[in-house]
Design an enzyme around this catalytic site. Structure first.
Site, mmCIF file in Angstrom:
data_model
loop_
_atom_site.group_PDB
_atom_site.id
_atom_site.type_symbol
_atom_site.label_atom_id
_atom_site.label_comp_id
_atom_site.label_asym_id
_atom_site.label_seq_id
_atom_site.Cartn_x
_atom_site.Cartn_y
_atom_site.Cartn_z
ATOM 1 N N HIS A 381 0.813 -1.286 0.022
ATOM 2 C CA HIS A 381 -0.093 0.064 -0.051
ATOM 3 C C HIS A 381 0.811 1.130 0.099
ATOM 4 C CE1 HIS A 381 -3.194 -2.827 0.394
ATOM 5 N NE2 HIS A 381 -3.904 -1.677 0.076
ATOM 6 N N ARG A 488 -11.698 2.339 -2.436
ATOM 7 C CA ARG A 488 -11.208 1.618 -1.354
ATOM 8 C C ARG A 488 -11.726 2.081 -0.080
ATOM 9 N NH1 ARG A 488 -5.890 1.367 -4.531
ATOM 10 N NH2 ARG A 488 -5.320 -0.832 -4.883
ATOM 11 N N ARG A 524 -16.256 -0.279 -3.165
ATOM 12 C CA ARG A 524 -15.714 -1.653 -2.767
ATOM 13 C C ARG A 524 -16.191 -1.881 -1.342
ATOM 14 N NH1 ARG A 524 -9.758 -3.880 -3.171
ATOM 15 N NH2 ARG A 524 -9.431 -2.526 -1.387
ATOM 16 N N GLU A 617 -9.514 -11.837 -7.407
ATOM 17 C CA GLU A 617 -7.933 -11.661 -6.862
ATOM 18 C C GLU A 617 -7.598 -12.929 -6.068
ATOM 19 O OE1 GLU A 617 -8.208 -8.026 -4.226
ATOM 20 O OE2 GLU A 617 -9.945 -8.603 -3.359
ATOM 21 N N ASN A 640 -3.123 -7.001 -7.904
ATOM 22 C CA ASN A 640 -2.021 -6.892 -6.884
ATOM 23 C C ASN A 640 -2.226 -8.354 -5.887
ATOM 24 O OD1 ASN A 640 -1.808 -4.436 -7.514
ATOM 25 N ND2 ASN A 640 -2.878 -3.494 -6.081
ATOM 26 N N ASP A 641 -3.522 -8.577 -5.517
ATOM 27 C CA ASP A 641 -3.615 -9.832 -4.613
ATOM 28 C C ASP A 641 -3.563 -11.023 -5.594
ATOM 29 O OD1 ASP A 641 -3.946 -9.107 -1.884
ATOM 30 O OD2 ASP A 641 -5.662 -8.177 -2.650
ATOM 31 N N ARG A 651 2.960 -9.972 -1.244
ATOM 32 C CA ARG A 651 2.972 -8.857 -1.781
ATOM 33 C C ARG A 651 4.029 -7.570 -1.110
ATOM 34 N NH1 ARG A 651 -3.027 -6.364 -2.361
ATOM 35 N NH2 ARG A 651 -2.373 -4.299 -2.205
ATOM 36 N N CYS A 688 -8.416 -3.348 -11.855
ATOM 37 C CA CYS A 688 -7.959 -2.154 -10.795
ATOM 38 C C CYS A 688 -6.778 -2.475 -10.116
ATOM 39 C CB CYS A 688 -9.256 -2.005 -9.905
ATOM 40 S SG CYS A 688 -9.664 -3.402 -8.686
#
Ligand code: PEP
Ligand code: MG
Length: 757
Positions: A381, A488, A524, A617, A640-641, A651, A688
């Site tokens: 992040h 988010r 989300r 994800e 990302n995930d 990550r 995304c």
């Protein structure tokens, strides 16, 4: 080679070890192998070792370590190493050859087998179970080795060693630090003069030039008094035990990343905590009615001050360590963590061990030229927020970064992932020029930001933005985004003492809907867990938080969090085109349960139906995509995930994050499979995750059939511009090639038409 001072008696090095002579090698990689090989010859020759330990003449050392290889014996001992008929041949990868680190990895594997293992390079043969012997081979990158084995488990040993050598013996694939004059793929600038450099991982592109400054973490506040001394003593014991566990983990991590020498400091820190006097004195304070935290703080502070007063630089250094370890325990005991804002007097390149999402979120971008962290990875992040703030950033440099003095002038290249220290005036000049031309390019892209991303063959890609807070909705539109593809919502829940109420959430969502003025907003639902934590939820610690009660799993067991959020979303949906998206869906049951809660919330507020989608994800969601697609209106792939779960690479992991590249063909195949399933069900797919904001990633995703890309706000104009330079048919053919590649490096090396990427 530099011999500082002869020390015939030796000096203590690591605990229990003494050192007589320290050899530092500053040489090109091709030269250093030769020095290393000579060093191994010296090490097995006791008379030479004694002579060199006592010499007052640096030239003796230089001569011993730089003599021509022919003069050196080829074996460390008198034993004759034979050839065995059972062998394999392998090529040593990596520009630096079989230097100490990969050779150690080789020996570690070889030692697991009973059989004898010999390694032949040219005319020399070494014992594969001896580091010294192996280093004597002086194997350069690209050379071929013959590994021979003799004994019961010879075949298995050869296979294991072959696999290990082929996977790089623990050396990072494809991550060579930039060398002066060598342009790395993403670098927009390269220094012309050799200087100090801290290599890291590119997290957010752009150049920053200025002084570095360390980020001061939270100011820790503890209450002075406590009523129950027994409870305080037990808190103290627990805090010390957790700090010791943390230090042990840090030691292991740093040791595997940078060697035992670098990690030793954490052992020393643990040693402080094993001092019974420290605990006894704290307990005395507790018995007087003070809290464990306050009492601990006083004891540490007194000792630190006493050590500092001694005016001895070595003891003062230890004082810093004691204060550091004291803080580690104190954090466990603190009731309130008061965030001290990072407020440098002038803009700086901020350096930090690592940043939590809330640390990064509270930064003032006007004062941060660039961001560089010792930990973290490109999908952490920290990196995501740096990109969204348009701050050039590097992550995962390792601990060396933390020794830099505040004020050191540096050039941070977020594209190549390198932090250049004390650059020459000429390099600063050329970096400024590169900065200016980057800006020119960005200006041109910015001017065209409201034009849609039509490809050269007339296909329109939808470009929307990822946002985290209400004010960013308007910024997204101003940046050229055609809506919000990912809100988010967890950021509304951070930096507070309790969850936001339904009304507060409604107010935030309503503000965004209004700012978007008819453009879509995908909200989300809460994705807490993994690296996003909410202290006030008091969730039990998890060994594997990324595999734990995260995202939708948490919401499903906490209707007190989930339902108010869903109600707020449905209320906002009455104001404009809102869609709901659920994170971390791994099973059909997860989705069914989420849809049931949503229906309940919808009825409670009397709203109409809202389009629903899920994040893809988790690999299981990809495999079930055909079934999931029937139940939702859209998918949005969280690369990302999906990358971390597909490649099984955390990550945030300091060693793995570099390789957790979303352009890995395994991840692209996941995207391909998802798109196929969605298309069959007549549903659309967006992305995304960070790959959408990578110019190459954006092209490949378009080629794979993704129709919406949701990016960090600053990437919007650039990605639109990039897609305007390519046709869908070119993108499709690239995507096809990418799916057939063997690794992410190959995908990145494909020929992307249209320039730039
Ligand atoms: C992702 O995983 O790609 C994603 C977009 O979600 P987050 O980064 O918030 O986990
Ligand atoms: Mg995610």
């Amino acid at each position: 080679l530099y011999q500082q001072q002869p020390a015939p008696g030796g000096l203590e090095w690591n605990q229990g070890e003494s050192v007589h002579l320290v050899v530092g090698i500053a040489a090109r990689s091709d030269e250093h192998l030769e020095v290393l090989a000579n060093l191994t010859h010296v090490l097995v020759d006791e008379a030479t070792v004694r002579a060199l330990s006592n010499t007052h003449n640096a030239a003796d050392i230089v001569q011993a370590l730089t003599k021509a290889p022919e003069e050196a014996p080829t074996r460390p001992t008198g034993e004759r190493l034979t050839e065995f008929p059972n062998y394999i041949e392998v090529k040593i990868l990596g520009a630096h050859g079989l230097h100490a680190r990969p050779a150690t990895a080789f020996v570690d594997i070889a030692k697991q087998f009973q059989c004898e293992i010999h390694v032949r390079h040219d005319r020399k043969i070494a014992n594969g179970k001896s580091l010294v012997s192996l280093l004597q081979l002086g194997v350069e990158g690209g050379s071929t080795l013959r590994i021979m084995a003799h004994g019961q488990d010879a075949d298995t040993a050869l296979q294991a060693l072959k696999a290990a050598v082929e996977s790089g013996l623990g050396e990072e694939e494809g991550v060579q630090p930039a060398r002066p004059g060598v342009q790395t793929p993403q670098a927009v600038w390269t220094p012309t003069e050799v200087g100090r450099m801290v290599p890291g991982i590119s997290a957010s592109p752009g150049l920053a030039i200025g002084p570095v400054q360390h980020y001061q973490h939270q100011k820790i506040v503890v209450e002075a008094h406590a009523r129950d001394p027994k409870a305080e003593k037990s808190r103290l014991n627990q805090a010390v035990a957790s700090a010791l566990a943390e230090l042990d983990q840090l030691y292991q991590e740093v040791k595997s990343r940078s060697g035992a020498g670098q990690a030793a400091i954490f052992r020393a820190h643990a040693e402080f905590l094993n001092d019974p006097e420290l605990i006894d004195e704290t307990v005395k304070g507790i018995d007087l009615g003070f809290s464990a935290g306050w009492s601990w703080q006083q004891v540490i502070q007194e000792r630190v001050e006493a050590m500092q007063k001694l005016d001895d630089p070595i003891i003062a250094g230890r004082a810093i360590d004691l204060s550091d370890v004291g803080k580690r325990v104190l954090k466990q005991l603190a009731n309130i963590l008061d965030d001290a804002p990072f407020a440098p007097e002038k803009p700086v390149i901020m350096i930090a061990e690592d940043l939590s999402p809330s640390d990064t979120a509270s930064l003032n971008p006007d004062l941060i030229l660039g961001l560089c962290t010792a930990g973290g990875g490109p999908t952490s992040h920290t990196a995501i927020i740096a990109r969204s703030l348009n701050i050039p950033a590097i992550v995962g440099t390792g601990p060396a970064l933390l020794n830099l003095a505040d004020g050191t002038i540096a050039i941070l290249d977020g594209g190549s992932g390198n932090l250049y220290l004390e650059p020459s005036a000429a390099d600063i000049d050329s970096a400024r020029q590169a900065q200016a031309s980057l800006e020119q390019q960005r200006n041109a892209e910015y001017l065209a930001r409201y034009q849609p991303a039509f490809t050269t063959d007339g296909y329109r890609m939808e470009i929307v933005a990822n946002i985290s807070r209400a004010s960013e909705a308007a910024q997204a539109v101003a940046a050229g985004a055609e809506g919000v593809g990912l809100l988010r919502t967890e950021f509304l829940f951070l930096e507070r003492a309790e969850p936001p109420s339904e009304d507060e959430q409604y107010a935030a969502y309503a503000e965004m809907v209004r700012a978007l003025a008819g453009l879509p907003l995908i909200i989300r639902t809460l994705d807490i867990g993994g690296d996003k934590k909410l202290p006030y939820l008091n969730l039990p610690p998890e060994d594997n938080s990324f595999l734990g009660v995260r995202g939708i799993r948490l919401c499903l067991v906490r209707p007190d969090l989930f339902l108010p959020q869903l109600r707020a979303i449905y209320r906002a949906s009455m104001l404009g085109p809102v869609k709901i998206m659920y994170p971390m869906i791994a099973t059909v049951e997860d989705l069914d349960a989420a849809l049931d809660f949503s229906e309940q919330a919808r009825q409670e507020v009397g709203a109409g139906p809202v389009e629903a989608g899920i994040m893809i994800e988790v690999p299981s969601a990809v495999l079930l995509a055909d079934q999931l697609a029937k139940k939702v209106d859209f998918f949005s792939i969280g690369t990302n995930d999906l990358t971390q779960y597909t490649l099984a690479m955390d990550r945030l992991h300091p060693m793995l994050a570099r390789r957790a590249d979303g352009l890995h063909p395994a991840v692209l195949r996941m995207v391909d499979k998802t798109v196929q399933a969605a298309q069959e069900a007549g549903k659309w797919v967006g992305v995304c995750g960070g790959v959408a904001g990578d110019p190459k990633g954006a092209i490949l995703l378009m080629g794979l059939g993704v129709t919406e890309l949701s990016l960090s706000i600053p990437s919007v104009a650039a990605i639109k511009a990039r897609l305007r330079n390519i046709s869908v048919s070119e993108a499709r053919s690239l995507a096809k090639q990418a799916l057939a590649c063997r690794n992410a490096a190959e995908v990145r090396m494909l020929a992307y038409p249209g320039g730039g990427a």
